[in-house]
Design a protein around this motif. Structure first.
Motif, PDB file in Angstrom:
ATOM      1  N   ARG A  56       0.815  -1.059  -0.019  1.00 40.08           N
ATOM      2  CA  ARG A  56      -0.058  -0.051  -0.102  1.00 40.08           C
ATOM      3  C   ARG A  56       0.873   1.194  -0.009  1.00 40.08           C
ATOM      4  NH1 ARG A  56      -4.429  -1.371   4.454  1.00 40.08           N
ATOM      5  NH2 ARG A  56      -4.955   1.035   4.272  1.00 40.08           N
ATOM      6  N   LEU A  57       1.577   1.352  -0.976  1.00 41.50           N
ATOM      7  CA  LEU A  57       2.695   2.515  -1.141  1.00 41.50           C
ATOM      8  C   LEU A  57       2.091   3.799  -1.108  1.00 41.50           C
ATOM      9  CD1 LEU A  57       4.765   0.683  -3.851  1.00 41.50           C
ATOM     10  CD2 LEU A  57       4.688   0.375  -1.444  1.00 41.50           C
ATOM     11  N   ASP A  58       0.918   4.247  -1.888  1.00 38.81           N
ATOM     12  CA  ASP A  58       0.362   5.432  -1.947  1.00 38.81           C
ATOM     13  C   ASP A  58      -0.099   5.881  -0.457  1.00 38.81           C
ATOM     14  OD1 ASP A  58       0.760   5.579  -4.521  1.00 38.81           O
ATOM     15  OD2 ASP A  58      -1.466   4.990  -5.059  1.00 38.81           O
ATOM     16  N   ASP A  59      -0.315   4.887   0.357  1.00 43.73           N
ATOM     17  CA  ASP A  59      -0.734   5.121   1.801  1.00 43.73           C
ATOM     18  C   ASP A  59       0.709   5.482   2.709  1.00 43.73           C
ATOM     19  OD1 ASP A  59      -3.418   4.977   1.496  1.00 43.73           O
ATOM     20  OD2 ASP A  59      -3.450   2.734   1.665  1.00 43.73           O
ATOM     21  N   ALA A  60       1.556   4.802   2.213  1.00 44.54           N
ATOM     22  CA  ALA A  60       2.846   4.737   3.231  1.00 44.54           C
ATOM     23  C   ALA A  60       3.760   5.960   2.955  1.00 44.54           C
ATOM     24  CB  ALA A  60       3.881   3.476   2.800  1.00 44.54           C
ATOM     25  N   ALA A  61       3.734   6.688   1.759  1.00 43.48           N
ATOM     26  CA  ALA A  61       4.447   7.841   1.363  1.00 43.48           C
ATOM     27  C   ALA A  61       4.115   8.925   2.293  1.00 43.48           C
ATOM     28  CB  ALA A  61       4.344   7.966  -0.162  1.00 43.48           C
ATOM     29  N   PRO A  62       2.955   9.470   2.279  1.00 42.48           N
ATOM     30  CA  PRO A  62       2.740  10.623   3.099  1.00 42.48           C
ATOM     31  C   PRO A  62       3.170  10.495   4.534  1.00 42.48           C
ATOM     32  CG  PRO A  62       0.836  10.039   1.680  1.00 42.48           C
ATOM     33  CD  PRO A  62       1.747   8.881   1.508  1.00 42.48           C
ATOM     34  N   LEU A  63       3.057   9.222   5.185  1.00 38.69           N
ATOM     35  CA  LEU A  63       3.347   9.088   6.558  1.00 38.69           C
ATOM     36  C   LEU A  63       5.034   9.415   6.636  1.00 38.69           C
ATOM     37  CD1 LEU A  63       1.245   5.705   7.539  1.00 38.69           C
ATOM     38  CD2 LEU A  63       0.802   8.397   7.706  1.00 38.69           C
ATOM     39  N   LEU A  64       5.574   8.811   5.567  1.00 37.31           N
ATOM     40  CA  LEU A  64       7.125   8.816   5.600  1.00 37.31           C
ATOM     41  C   LEU A  64       7.392  10.270   5.545  1.00 37.31           C
ATOM     42  CD1 LEU A  64       7.944   5.877   3.543  1.00 37.31           C
ATOM     43  CD2 LEU A  64       8.210   6.155   5.988  1.00 37.31           C
ATOM     44  N   GLU A  65       6.792  11.143   4.716  1.00 37.38           N
ATOM     45  CA  GLU A  65       7.167  12.654   4.402  1.00 37.38           C
ATOM     46  C   GLU A  65       6.574  13.318   6.034  1.00 37.38           C
ATOM     47  OE1 GLU A  65       4.290  14.009   1.634  1.00 37.38           O
ATOM     48  OE2 GLU A  65       5.419  12.935  -0.097  1.00 37.38           O
ATOM     49  N   SER A  66       5.934  12.715   6.639  1.00 32.62           N
ATOM     50  CA  SER A  66       5.662  13.237   7.977  1.00 32.62           C
ATOM     51  C   SER A  66       6.504  13.017   8.865  1.00 32.62           C
ATOM     52  CB  SER A  66       3.995  12.821   8.469  1.00 32.62           C
ATOM     53  OG  SER A  66       3.123  13.513   7.540  1.00 32.62           O
ATOM     54  N   VAL A  67       7.094  11.752   8.658  1.00 34.31           N
ATOM     55  CA  VAL A  67       8.356  11.368   9.855  1.00 34.31           C
ATOM     56  C   VAL A  67       9.383  12.165   9.519  1.00 34.31           C
ATOM     57  CG1 VAL A  67       9.928   9.506  10.275  1.00 34.31           C
ATOM     58  CG2 VAL A  67       7.399   9.103  10.053  1.00 34.31           C
ATOM     59  N   LEU A  68       9.836  12.833   8.453  1.00 32.75           N
ATOM     60  CA  LEU A  68      10.773  13.324   7.946  1.00 32.75           C
ATOM     61  C   LEU A  68      10.587  14.747   8.560  1.00 32.75           C
ATOM     62  CD1 LEU A  68      13.757  13.902   6.506  1.00 32.75           C
ATOM     63  CD2 LEU A  68      12.525  14.365   4.610  1.00 32.75           C
ATOM     64  N   ALA A  69       9.734  15.525   8.466  1.00 38.59           N
ATOM     65  CA  ALA A  69       9.355  16.644   8.693  1.00 38.59           C
ATOM     66  C   ALA A  69       9.315  16.860  10.349  1.00 38.59           C
ATOM     67  CB  ALA A  69       8.048  17.225   8.228  1.00 38.59           C
ATOM     68  N   ALA A  80      21.254  12.404  12.626  1.00 38.74           N
ATOM     69  CA  ALA A  80      21.229  11.200  12.007  1.00 38.74           C
ATOM     70  C   ALA A  80      19.836  10.522  11.890  1.00 38.74           C
ATOM     71  CB  ALA A  80      22.083  10.413  12.932  1.00 38.74           C
ATOM     72  N   ARG A  81      18.956  10.972  12.864  1.00 43.37           N
ATOM     73  CA  ARG A  81      17.689  10.279  12.485  1.00 43.37           C
ATOM     74  C   ARG A  81      16.945  11.128  11.383  1.00 43.37           C
ATOM     75  NH1 ARG A  81      14.736   9.654  18.291  1.00 43.37           N
ATOM     76  NH2 ARG A  81      13.202   8.266  16.865  1.00 43.37           N
ATOM     77  N   VAL A  82      17.269  12.245  11.341  1.00 37.03           N
ATOM     78  CA  VAL A  82      16.817  13.019  10.139  1.00 37.03           C
ATOM     79  C   VAL A  82      17.257  12.446   9.002  1.00 37.03           C
ATOM     80  CG1 VAL A  82      16.512  15.236   8.752  1.00 37.03           C
ATOM     81  CG2 VAL A  82      16.381  15.208  11.179  1.00 37.03           C
ATOM     82  N   ALA A  83      18.508  11.824   8.713  1.00 39.82           N
ATOM     83  CA  ALA A  83      19.193  11.211   7.562  1.00 39.82           C
ATOM     84  C   ALA A  83      18.645  10.001   7.626  1.00 39.82           C
ATOM     85  CB  ALA A  83      20.596  11.001   7.779  1.00 39.82           C
ATOM     86  N   ASP A  84      18.222   9.332   8.375  1.00 36.13           N
ATOM     87  CA  ASP A  84      17.371   7.961   8.401  1.00 36.13           C
ATOM     88  C   ASP A  84      16.146   8.080   7.594  1.00 36.13           C
ATOM     89  OD1 ASP A  84      19.500   6.735   9.551  1.00 36.13           O
ATOM     90  OD2 ASP A  84      18.460   6.742  11.880  1.00 36.13           O
TER      91      ASP A  84
END
Length: 208
Positions: A56-69, A80-84
């Motif tokens: 369910r890649l379309d659902d996962a991508a926005p979550l990963l964007e939020s994690v980075l932000a 380093a966790r931002v790099a991760d």
């Protein structure tokens, strides 16, 4: 308890209940630590991993964007966790066919790693990741990155990683029309592989 339950559900293949459990963990993290907290980011990442594993890649991508932000806001842009988080999102972008987005994120990951420890294993991995993202469009740039990764792995005595990077380098050099350099890199890769696993392994046999 909910985290353990989510793990069990994931292993059993009950995707919908696993996702529901992960979303409950997200809610609990927000209640306990606040929206945008590191705990919130960690819970979102857990949910994203379940979604990715189930395609369910379309659902996962926005979550990963939020994690980075969230991590950048909480820890600063050079942590380093931002790099991760940038690395994980870059992989998602590349899998989605967004080559430019993947390259930008891999560059960001690499910049953080090199600023912290330019000769580290983490930096070498980031060099390799960026090279992979560039190899199709710019084999010359990819080769330059892989040469730097090879130097790090060689200095660290990491024969298997050096062999992998040297093999990738050989392909990029060959794609760039540098046949002699490619052959030399391939020979170095084989020698390192023999040092790492011995002369009788299937991986070595496949290289002959």
């Amino acid at each position: 308890a909910i985290s353990a339950q989510a793990d069990v559900l994931e292993r059993s293949g009950d995707v919908e209940l696993a996702v529901a459990a992960r979303r409950r963990l997200v809610d609990l993290a927000v209640d306990a630590s606040g929206k945008g907290s590191l705990a919130h980011a960690a819970a979102l990442e857990g949910e994203a991993l379940v979604l990715e594993a189930e395609g369910r890649l379309d659902d996962a991508a926005p979550l990963l964007e939020s994690v980075l932000a969230m991590r950048e806001a909480a820890l600063g842009p050079s942590h380093a966790r931002v790099a991760d988080a940038a690395r994980r999102l870059a992989r998602r972008r590349r899998a989605d066919g967004d080559a430019a987005g993947a390259v930008a994120l891999h560059r960001r990951d690499l910049a953080i790693r090199e600023a912290a420890a330019p000769r580290s294993r983490a930096a070498a991995t980031s060099l390799n990741n960026l090279a992979e993202a560039l190899a199709g469009d710019d084999p010359g740039a990819a080769a330059a990155l892989l040469e730097r990764a090879c130097a790090i792995w060689e200095a660290a005595g990491e024969d298997l990683e050096f062999a992998t990077a040297s093999s990738n380098l050989a392909r990029c050099l060959d794609d760039g029309g540098r046949g002699d350099a490619a052959a030399a890199a391939a020979r170095r890769a084989l020698a390192a592989l023999v040092r790492a696993v011995g002369d009788g392994g299937p991986a070595v046999a496949a290289c002959h």
